[in-house]
Write a protein that holds these residues in place. Structure first.
Motif, PDB file in Angstrom:
ATOM      1  N   UNK A  49       0.836  -1.206   0.000  1.00 17.81           N
ATOM      2  CA  UNK A  49       0.000   0.000   0.000  1.00 17.81           C
ATOM      3  C   UNK A  49       0.865   1.247   0.000  1.00 17.81           C
ATOM      4  N   UNK A  50       0.366   2.267  -0.702  1.00 15.35           N
ATOM      5  CA  UNK A  50       1.080   3.535  -0.800  1.00 15.35           C
ATOM      6  C   UNK A  50       0.482   4.625   0.077  1.00 15.35           C
ATOM      7  N   UNK A  51      -0.813   4.521   0.363  1.00 16.64           N
ATOM      8  CA  UNK A  51      -1.482   5.589   1.111  1.00 16.64           C
ATOM      9  C   UNK A  51      -2.742   5.068   1.783  1.00 16.64           C
ATOM     10  N   UNK A 107     -11.878  10.096  -8.138  1.00 17.35           N
ATOM     11  CA  UNK A 107     -11.102  10.793  -9.179  1.00 17.35           C
ATOM     12  C   UNK A 107     -10.041  11.689  -8.539  1.00 17.35           C
ATOM     13  N   UNK A 108     -10.395  12.354  -7.435  1.00 23.03           N
ATOM     14  CA  UNK A 108      -9.411  13.182  -6.720  1.00 23.03           C
ATOM     15  C   UNK A 108      -8.289  12.326  -6.132  1.00 23.03           C
ATOM     16  N   UNK A 109      -8.648  11.163  -5.582  1.00 19.20           N
ATOM     17  CA  UNK A 109      -7.637  10.252  -5.043  1.00 19.20           C
ATOM     18  C   UNK A 109      -6.706   9.807  -6.163  1.00 19.20           C
ATOM     19  N   UNK A 110      -7.275   9.500  -7.324  1.00 20.60           N
ATOM     20  CA  UNK A 110      -6.467   9.082  -8.474  1.00 20.60           C
ATOM     21  C   UNK A 110      -5.508  10.191  -8.910  1.00 20.60           C
ATOM     22  N   UNK A 111      -5.960  11.438  -8.845  1.00 19.41           N
ATOM     23  CA  UNK A 111      -5.083  12.570  -9.172  1.00 19.41           C
ATOM     24  C   UNK A 111      -3.973  12.720  -8.136  1.00 19.41           C
ATOM     25  N   UNK A 112      -4.323  12.530  -6.864  1.00 20.43           N
ATOM     26  CA  UNK A 112      -3.354  12.688  -5.779  1.00 20.43           C
ATOM     27  C   UNK A 112      -2.376  11.515  -5.681  1.00 20.43           C
ATOM     28  N   UNK A 113      -2.825  10.325  -6.076  1.00 15.10           N
ATOM     29  CA  UNK A 113      -2.021   9.102  -5.963  1.00 15.10           C
ATOM     30  C   UNK A 113      -2.085   8.304  -7.266  1.00 15.10           C
ATOM     31  N   UNK A 114      -1.597   8.864  -8.374  1.00 12.21           N
ATOM     32  CA  UNK A 114      -1.722   8.171  -9.666  1.00 12.21           C
ATOM     33  C   UNK A 114      -1.000   6.828  -9.671  1.00 12.21           C
ATOM     34  N   UNK A 115      -1.716   5.817 -10.158  1.00 12.29           N
ATOM     35  CA  UNK A 115      -1.163   4.457 -10.290  1.00 12.29           C
ATOM     36  C   UNK A 115      -0.605   3.898  -8.988  1.00 12.29           C
ATOM     37  N   UNK A 116      -1.138   4.340  -7.866  1.00 11.23           N
ATOM     38  CA  UNK A 116      -0.701   3.828  -6.569  1.00 11.23           C
ATOM     39  C   UNK A 116      -1.824   3.001  -5.944  1.00 11.23           C
ATOM     40  N   UNK A 117      -1.475   2.196  -4.969  1.00  7.60           N
ATOM     41  CA  UNK A 117      -2.435   1.369  -4.250  1.00  7.60           C
ATOM     42  C   UNK A 117      -2.848   2.097  -2.983  1.00  7.60           C
ATOM     43  N   UNK A 118      -4.146   2.347  -2.870  1.00  8.15           N
ATOM     44  CA  UNK A 118      -4.652   3.227  -1.818  1.00  8.15           C
ATOM     45  C   UNK A 118      -5.730   2.521  -0.994  1.00  8.15           C
ATOM     46  N   UNK A 143     -25.171  10.025  -4.139  1.00  4.73           N
ATOM     47  CA  UNK A 143     -24.140   9.504  -3.244  1.00  4.73           C
ATOM     48  C   UNK A 143     -23.023   8.873  -4.073  1.00  4.73           C
ATOM     49  N   UNK A 144     -23.399   8.042  -5.041  1.00  8.34           N
ATOM     50  CA  UNK A 144     -22.411   7.360  -5.875  1.00  8.34           C
ATOM     51  C   UNK A 144     -21.632   8.372  -6.715  1.00  8.34           C
ATOM     52  N   UNK A 145     -22.311   9.335  -7.307  1.00  4.40           N
ATOM     53  CA  UNK A 145     -21.621  10.351  -8.116  1.00  4.40           C
ATOM     54  C   UNK A 145     -20.628  11.137  -7.262  1.00  4.40           C
ATOM     55  N   UNK A 146     -21.022  11.441  -6.042  1.00  5.53           N
ATOM     56  CA  UNK A 146     -20.129  12.153  -5.120  1.00  5.53           C
ATOM     57  C   UNK A 146     -18.895  11.308  -4.817  1.00  5.53           C
ATOM     58  N   UNK A 147     -19.101  10.021  -4.552  1.00  2.00           N
ATOM     59  CA  UNK A 147     -17.979   9.137  -4.268  1.00  2.00           C
ATOM     60  C   UNK A 147     -17.058   9.020  -5.488  1.00  2.00           C
ATOM     61  N   UNK A 148     -17.625   8.921  -6.677  1.00  3.18           N
ATOM     62  CA  UNK A 148     -16.800   8.826  -7.887  1.00  3.18           C
ATOM     63  C   UNK A 148     -15.941  10.078  -8.066  1.00  3.18           C
ATOM     64  N   UNK A 149     -16.488  11.237  -7.718  1.00  5.60           N
ATOM     65  CA  UNK A 149     -15.672  12.467  -7.756  1.00  5.60           C
ATOM     66  C   UNK A 149     -14.525  12.374  -6.756  1.00  5.60           C
ATOM     67  N   UNK A 150     -14.796  11.830  -5.578  1.00  4.82           N
ATOM     68  CA  UNK A 150     -13.742  11.643  -4.584  1.00  4.82           C
ATOM     69  C   UNK A 150     -12.676  10.671  -5.059  1.00  4.82           C
TER      70      UNK A 150
END
Length: 184
Positions: A47-49, A123-134, A114-121
């Motif tokens: 895990x990375x984060x 996407x932010x995690x993916x931007x903050x931790x690209x190609x990492x295991x979170x 709720x699901x759309x909100x989570x998907x936005x979150x």
């Protein structure tokens, strides 16, 4: 990228079968133990984060998991907060689900939102931790319906303190575990 969703550990409201939603209810001792057990479920992966919802039950679970994995605690993402159940927060869960079996509770945040909100979150995690295991610590309802949307895999219930992991292959997500149990 692999994401390991963990539902926060138990609270007194979980124990007492009450709807929590966006109410900020803390972990109880059983919940803290469940968070420590979740670390064991994650031990075979790298895990990375560790990130979470901002609600205290998720944040404390995430801190216990991060400490157990030897990682710093990452940010809280407001998009990962649990569904707002409005006037039904604090009501008996079993009774409420029996009365509204389609989960279309009056005054509650719509499940699609709720699901759309989570998907936005995510996407932010993916931007903050690209190609990492979170590791993503959040809540039962938001996890269940987001996992269903991302993977198409049926999910009945998400248990407190368990790991439900998914892996991205190209643009698709594949389920690895649900409630700590391997899938497939």
């Amino acid at each position: 990228m692999t994401l390991a969703f963990i539902r926060h550990g138990q609270t007194d409201w979980n124990r007492d079968d009450r709807i929590q939603g966006s109410s900020d209810i803390p972990l109880n001792d059983t919940g803290r133990e469940q968070a420590r057990d979740a670390v064991e479920m994650l031990a075979d992966w790298s895990w990375d984060a560790v990130v979470s919802s901002p609600l205290s039950r998720a944040r404390e679970t995430a801190q216990i998991v991060a400490d157990g994995l030897g990682l710093p605690l990452g940010p809280a993402y407001p998009e990962l907060a649990e569904r707002d159940y409005g006037p039904l927060e604090g009501a008996p869960s079993t009774e409420t689900m029996a009365r509204w079996p389609r989960r279309d509770y009056p005054g509650a945040e719509p499940l699609d939102a709720v699901v759309e909100r989570c998907l936005r979150g995510l996407a932010r995690i993916d931007e903050d931790y690209p190609d990492q295991n979170v590791v993503v610590v959040c809540h039962g309802t938001i996890m269940k319906y987001t996992l269903i949307r991302l993977t198409g895999h049926p999910v009945d219930v998400i248990l407190n303190g368990t790991v439900s992991a998914i892996e991205r292959e190209g643009d698709a997500w594949r389920v690895l575990t649900i409630n700590g149990e391997p899938v497939g």
